[in-house]
Design a protein around this motif. Structure first.
Motif, PDB file in Angstrom:
ATOM      1  N   LYS A  58     -73.869 -82.578 -25.356  1.00 42.19           N
ATOM      2  CA  LYS A  58     -72.494 -82.553 -24.880  1.00 42.19           C
ATOM      3  C   LYS A  58     -72.191 -82.935 -23.529  1.00 42.19           C
ATOM      4  N   ASN A  59     -73.194 -83.094 -22.738  1.00 40.89           N
ATOM      5  CA  ASN A  59     -73.256 -83.367 -21.306  1.00 40.89           C
ATOM      6  C   ASN A  59     -73.373 -84.935 -21.278  1.00 40.89           C
ATOM      7  N   LEU A  60     -74.106 -85.664 -22.316  1.00 38.90           N
ATOM      8  CA  LEU A  60     -73.766 -87.020 -22.686  1.00 38.90           C
ATOM      9  C   LEU A  60     -72.476 -87.277 -22.950  1.00 38.90           C
ATOM     10  N   ALA A  61     -72.069 -86.669 -23.972  1.00 37.69           N
ATOM     11  CA  ALA A  61     -70.703 -87.012 -24.417  1.00 37.69           C
ATOM     12  C   ALA A  61     -69.662 -86.833 -23.200  1.00 37.69           C
ATOM     13  N   MET A  62     -69.761 -85.767 -22.481  1.00 39.40           N
ATOM     14  CA  MET A  62     -68.733 -85.821 -21.638  1.00 39.40           C
ATOM     15  C   MET A  62     -68.952 -86.867 -20.213  1.00 39.40           C
ATOM     16  N   TRP A  63     -70.094 -87.122 -20.021  1.00 38.43           N
ATOM     17  CA  TRP A  63     -70.288 -88.465 -19.132  1.00 38.43           C
ATOM     18  C   TRP A  63     -69.805 -89.416 -19.593  1.00 38.43           C
ATOM     19  N   LEU A  64     -69.781 -89.774 -21.036  1.00 36.72           N
ATOM     20  CA  LEU A  64     -69.459 -91.179 -21.462  1.00 36.72           C
ATOM     21  C   LEU A  64     -68.102 -90.976 -21.683  1.00 36.72           C
ATOM     22  N   ALA A  65     -67.181 -89.960 -21.835  1.00 35.70           N
ATOM     23  CA  ALA A  65     -65.721 -89.987 -21.489  1.00 35.70           C
ATOM     24  C   ALA A  65     -65.343 -90.057 -20.241  1.00 35.70           C
ATOM     25  N   VAL A  66     -65.959 -89.792 -19.332  1.00 35.69           N
ATOM     26  CA  VAL A  66     -65.312 -89.708 -17.870  1.00 35.69           C
ATOM     27  C   VAL A  66     -65.804 -91.066 -17.562  1.00 35.69           C
ATOM     28  N   VAL A  67     -66.803 -91.824 -17.783  1.00 39.44           N
ATOM     29  CA  VAL A  67     -66.668 -93.035 -17.482  1.00 39.44           C
ATOM     30  C   VAL A  67     -65.814 -94.143 -18.508  1.00 39.44           C
ATOM     31  N   VAL A 115     -62.342 -98.079 -18.613  1.00 37.86           N
ATOM     32  CA  VAL A 115     -61.414 -98.839 -19.685  1.00 37.86           C
ATOM     33  C   VAL A 115     -59.860 -99.313 -18.991  1.00 37.86           C
ATOM     34  N   PRO A 116     -59.308 -98.295 -18.226  1.00 35.10           N
ATOM     35  CA  PRO A 116     -58.035 -99.115 -17.531  1.00 35.10           C
ATOM     36  C   PRO A 116     -58.147-100.043 -16.763  1.00 35.10           C
TER      37      PRO A 116
END
Length: 112
Positions: free
Chosen positions: A5-14, A19-20
């Motif tokens: 979950k932590n890894l997925a959260m970090w990937l989402a934040v990055v 991306v923008p």
């Protein structure tokens, strides 16, 4: 499970941060015009206006450090704003907590 979950959260934040910036393109300047600045601010506009109004004006001093680019200057300004907001929030939160604790410790007005 929590490390996933932590890894997925970090990937989402990055991804939401990168991306923008990756997708946005620098707009092209009109023919004969100066290059478009993405991170220009009020300081630049004020400097240009002073140069128009009083061309003989000389600044009182030079900056101690000149940022490498406009993006770095914007980053430093945002960092300064975030630190200031954190500082103010910390002391306002402390004042609210002191007032709350003071009310809890004071004798009740209803006791004779």
């Amino acid at each position: 499970m929590s490390s996933t979950k932590n890894l997925a959260m970090w990937l989402a934040v990055v991804a939401l941060a990168v991306v923008p910036l990756w997708v946005v393109e620098r707009p092209e300047a009109a023919p004969g015009a100066e290059a478009v600045k993405l991170f220009g601010g009020a300081d630049d506009k004020a400097r240009d206006m002073i140069g128009t109004i009083a061309p003989e004006y000389e600044p009182w001093f030079e900056p101690l450090m000149e940022p490498a680019s406009d993006e770095i200057a914007s980053l430093l300004f945002a960092l300064q704003a975030a630190l200031g907001a954190g500082f103010i929030g910390y002391f306002l939160g402390g004042a609210v907590m002191r007032e709350r604790l003071r009310r809890e410790r004071s004798p009740s007005d209803t006791t004779p």
